[in-house]
Design a protein around this motif. Structure first.
Motif, PDB file in Angstrom:
ATOM      1  N   ASN A  33       1.074  -1.140   0.283  1.00 57.34           N
ATOM      2  CA  ASN A  33       0.082   0.169   0.188  1.00 57.34           C
ATOM      3  C   ASN A  33       0.834   0.884  -0.062  1.00 57.34           C
ATOM      4  OD1 ASN A  33      -2.555  -1.875   0.297  1.00 57.34           O
ATOM      5  ND2 ASN A  33      -2.021  -1.265   2.283  1.00 57.34           N
ATOM      6  N   GLU A  34       2.579   1.027  -0.106  1.00 57.28           N
ATOM      7  CA  GLU A  34       3.373   2.022   0.490  1.00 57.28           C
ATOM      8  C   GLU A  34       3.703   2.468  -1.200  1.00 57.28           C
ATOM      9  OE1 GLU A  34       6.458   0.463   1.750  1.00 57.28           O
ATOM     10  OE2 GLU A  34       5.932   1.091   3.426  1.00 57.28           O
ATOM     11  N   ILE A  35       3.970   4.331  -1.332  1.00 54.05           N
ATOM     12  CA  ILE A  35       3.781   3.992  -3.307  1.00 54.05           C
ATOM     13  C   ILE A  35       5.820   4.401  -2.953  1.00 54.05           C
ATOM     14  CG2 ILE A  35       1.788   5.634  -3.461  1.00 54.05           C
ATOM     15  CD1 ILE A  35       2.823   7.972  -2.746  1.00 54.05           C
ATOM     16  N   ASN A  36       5.964   4.142  -4.021  1.00 51.97           N
ATOM     17  CA  ASN A  36       7.385   5.189  -4.502  1.00 51.97           C
ATOM     18  C   ASN A  36       8.255   5.232  -5.690  1.00 51.97           C
ATOM     19  OD1 ASN A  36       8.632   4.795  -1.364  1.00 51.97           O
ATOM     20  ND2 ASN A  36       8.162   2.276  -2.147  1.00 51.97           N
ATOM     21  N   ASN A  37       8.766   6.438  -5.565  1.00 55.40           N
ATOM     22  CA  ASN A  37       8.801   7.076  -7.249  1.00 55.40           C
ATOM     23  C   ASN A  37       7.808   7.563  -8.082  1.00 55.40           C
ATOM     24  OD1 ASN A  37      11.447   6.545  -6.282  1.00 55.40           O
ATOM     25  ND2 ASN A  37      11.561   4.337  -6.773  1.00 55.40           N
ATOM     26  N   VAL A  38       6.319   7.616  -7.376  1.00 56.08           N
ATOM     27  CA  VAL A  38       5.840   8.092  -8.181  1.00 56.08           C
ATOM     28  C   VAL A  38       5.832   9.671  -9.318  1.00 56.08           C
ATOM     29  CG1 VAL A  38       3.174   9.434  -7.828  1.00 56.08           C
ATOM     30  CG2 VAL A  38       3.859   7.321  -6.394  1.00 56.08           C
ATOM     31  N   ASN A  39       5.566   8.800  -9.768  1.00 57.08           N
ATOM     32  CA  ASN A  39       5.676  10.790 -10.821  1.00 57.08           C
ATOM     33  C   ASN A  39       4.861  11.850 -10.984  1.00 57.08           C
ATOM     34  OD1 ASN A  39       7.751   9.576 -12.188  1.00 57.08           O
ATOM     35  ND2 ASN A  39       7.030   8.363 -13.766  1.00 57.08           N
ATOM     36  N   ILE A  40       5.030  13.171 -10.399  1.00 55.41           N
ATOM     37  CA  ILE A  40       4.472  14.162 -10.213  1.00 55.41           C
ATOM     38  C   ILE A  40       5.178  15.513 -10.981  1.00 55.41           C
ATOM     39  CG2 ILE A  40       3.414  13.698  -7.798  1.00 55.41           C
ATOM     40  CD1 ILE A  40       5.957  15.627  -5.876  1.00 55.41           C
ATOM     41  N   SER A  52       8.795  11.462  -7.438  1.00 53.62           N
ATOM     42  CA  SER A  52      10.254  11.587  -8.435  1.00 53.62           C
ATOM     43  C   SER A  52       9.634  13.287  -9.346  1.00 53.62           C
ATOM     44  CB  SER A  52      10.126  10.503  -9.514  1.00 53.62           C
ATOM     45  OG  SER A  52      10.521   9.311  -8.946  1.00 53.62           O
ATOM     46  N   ILE A  53       9.933  14.190  -9.511  1.00 56.29           N
ATOM     47  CA  ILE A  53       9.675  15.303  -9.925  1.00 56.29           C
ATOM     48  C   ILE A  53       9.748  15.258 -11.665  1.00 56.29           C
ATOM     49  CG2 ILE A  53      10.061  18.100 -10.601  1.00 56.29           C
ATOM     50  CD1 ILE A  53      10.041  17.895  -7.052  1.00 56.29           C
ATOM     51  N   VAL A  54       8.461  15.051 -12.429  1.00 51.10           N
ATOM     52  CA  VAL A  54       9.902  14.265 -13.774  1.00 51.10           C
ATOM     53  C   VAL A  54       9.125  16.006 -15.105  1.00 51.10           C
ATOM     54  CG1 VAL A  54       8.984  12.042 -13.955  1.00 51.10           C
ATOM     55  CG2 VAL A  54       7.155  13.369 -14.081  1.00 51.10           C
ATOM     56  N   ASP A  55       8.349  16.640 -14.439  1.00 50.04           N
ATOM     57  CA  ASP A  55       8.281  17.524 -14.651  1.00 50.04           C
ATOM     58  C   ASP A  55       7.421  18.934 -14.139  1.00 50.04           C
ATOM     59  OD1 ASP A  55       7.472  19.605 -17.622  1.00 50.04           O
ATOM     60  OD2 ASP A  55       5.623  18.221 -18.359  1.00 50.04           O
ATOM     61  N   LYS A  60       0.506  11.762 -11.459  1.00 49.50           N
ATOM     62  CA  LYS A  60       0.229  11.350 -11.016  1.00 49.50           C
ATOM     63  C   LYS A  60      -0.931  12.911  -9.838  1.00 49.50           C
ATOM     64  CE  LYS A  60      -0.826   6.593 -12.690  1.00 49.50           C
ATOM     65  NZ  LYS A  60      -1.737   6.785 -12.587  1.00 49.50           N
ATOM     66  N   ALA A  61       0.136  13.211  -9.935  1.00 47.51           N
ATOM     67  CA  ALA A  61      -0.431  14.614  -9.354  1.00 47.51           C
ATOM     68  C   ALA A  61       0.238  16.126  -9.895  1.00 47.51           C
ATOM     69  CB  ALA A  61      -0.062  14.216  -8.132  1.00 47.51           C
ATOM     70  N   VAL A  62       0.165  16.964  -9.265  1.00 47.06           N
ATOM     71  CA  VAL A  62      -0.037  17.870  -9.826  1.00 47.06           C
ATOM     72  C   VAL A  62       0.001  19.462  -8.576  1.00 47.06           C
ATOM     73  CG1 VAL A  62       0.464  20.200 -10.846  1.00 47.06           C
ATOM     74  CG2 VAL A  62      -0.115  17.706 -12.243  1.00 47.06           C
ATOM     75  N   VAL A  63       1.295  19.344  -7.789  1.00 47.48           N
ATOM     76  CA  VAL A  63       1.774  20.061  -6.885  1.00 47.48           C
ATOM     77  C   VAL A  63       1.818  22.011  -7.194  1.00 47.48           C
ATOM     78  CG1 VAL A  63       2.359  21.148  -4.602  1.00 47.48           C
ATOM     79  CG2 VAL A  63       2.786  18.508  -5.295  1.00 47.48           C
TER      80      VAL A  63
END
Length: 368
Positions: free
Chosen positions: A42-49, A74-77, A95-98
């Motif tokens: 249920n953990e998340i790792n290296n999610v592209n945001i 991981s900030i990819v953009d 998967k997300a935008v901050v």
């Protein structure tokens, strides 16, 4: 007693000579425990945001560095304008935008509070909630560090917004996954068993010496399963719309075409399994272990692929279900067109051609 011991010894010899039995006894349990142990999390790792920094000040950059240094993201953009958010979500890159508001640092100093908006792709509601909680935790930790040596409490207020599934309905995640599993099992497993049954019973030889050509025999065997799988797909979509209120924001025609493509891919995989299986039992075992478990565990249906070890992430790319789930979620929930899912569609087409090519090469007109 000696006869009994000799009989038991003979059975051991028989098992050790049978490589398939040894694989079932020792190989499958090891593979399963490794697969379940690494894939189920249920953990998340290296999610592209992505980051939308409208303030571009010292404080926002400090927080961005905190997020970038976390193993979870991981900030990819880095996008420059708000209008790009929808496009980047539809492409499936992140998967997300901050998003940091204008004058973020000044608001924090002068007004004692500032806002950060966390937009998440909620087509996977569990993952979206986890991403939002993790980013909120990073912001809270930074806020505590900021207030550690200050008499004035500064507040960083995270505002979460779930895109494509504002109510976080789990059915939005399960409908595409269940549809994929059903189509895969009905198409691939039933086809492989059907053809293998003919080989096992010896009736395939009769079919092959009939006026029908071999490819006509194969097409005739799999055509009913195309029809049945299409009916299954229609029923699932209708139930999802009228019973579970899952929207279809994209083209129903495109969804139908992609579903037929996936059915054909699954049928080609079933034919491939039938060419390497001598018995129905073998075909069933390969179908269940080689299709069902990977479809559930490595397709992104339930567990995020980005959180898995790199070898499993690589293996997930050869799972047809992974690409079909991306397509279904994109069409139904995001309302995207063929331009956004061209890569996934091309991969399914290539897989279909590959499975058919290998099957034709391995297929023997004269059965031994």
């Amino acid at each position: 007693m000696k006869r009994f011991v000799g009989f038991v010894r003979k059975e051991f010899y028989h098992i050790f000579r049978d490589k398939r039995s040894l694989f079932i006894l020792f190989g499958m349990p090891i593979a399963q425990i490794l697969l379940f142990g690494f894939a189920i999390t249920n953990e998340i790792n290296n999610v592209n945001i992505a980051i939308l920094d409208q303030a571009n000040d010292v404080t926002s950059k400090e927080i961005i560095n905190k997020i970038a240094s976390s193993k979870h993201f991981s900030i990819v953009d880095v996008i420059q304008q708000e209008s790009s958010i929808e496009s980047i979500f539809k492409k499936g890159k992140v998967k997300a935008v901050v998003q940091f508001e204008n004058n973020f640092g000044n608001n924090l100093i002068k007004k004692k509070q500032a806002n950060v908006q966390v937009l998440t792709d909620a087509t996977d509601p569990n993952m979206a909630s986890t991403i939002s909680n993790y980013i909120s935790s990073i912001l809270k930790k930074y806020q505590q560090e900021l207030n550690k040596n200050s008499t004035i409490d500064y507040q960083i207020i995270p505002q979460s917004r779930m895109v494509y599934n504002a109510e976080l309905k789990s059915v939005y995640m399960f409908v595409p996954g269940v549809m994929t599993v059903i189509l895969m099992l009905v198409s691939a497993m039933m086809t492989s068993i059907s053809i293998t049954r003919e080989k096992e019973q010896g009736t395939m030889e009769i079919l092959l010496v009939s006026p029908l050509k071999p490819f006509q025999v194969i097409i005739g065997k799999v055509f009913p399963y195309i029809f049945l799988s299409v009916i299954n797909a229609i029923v699932i979509v209708l139930l999802s719309i009228f019973v579970f209120n899952v929207p279809v924001n994209g083209s129903l025609f495109l969804l139908g075409v992609e579903s037929v493509l996936f059915i054909i891919t699954s049928l080609a995989l079933g034919i491939l399994i039938s060419t390497i299986s001598a018995t129905q039992q073998t075909a069933m075992m390969i179908s269940l272990m080689g299709l069902m478990l990977p479809t559930i565990l490595l397709s992104g249906f339930i567990f995020p692929i980005s959180s898995m070890p790199l070898p499993l992430q690589v293996i997930s790319n050869i799972i047809p279900a992974k690409w079909f789930i991306i397509i279904v979620k994109g069409i139904m929930l995001k309302g995207i067109g063929i331009g956004y899912i061209f890569k996934e569609t091309a991969i399914l087409v290539l897989m279909t051609l590959l499975f058919i090519g290998i099957s034709v090469k391995k297929y023997k007109i004269r059965l031994e």
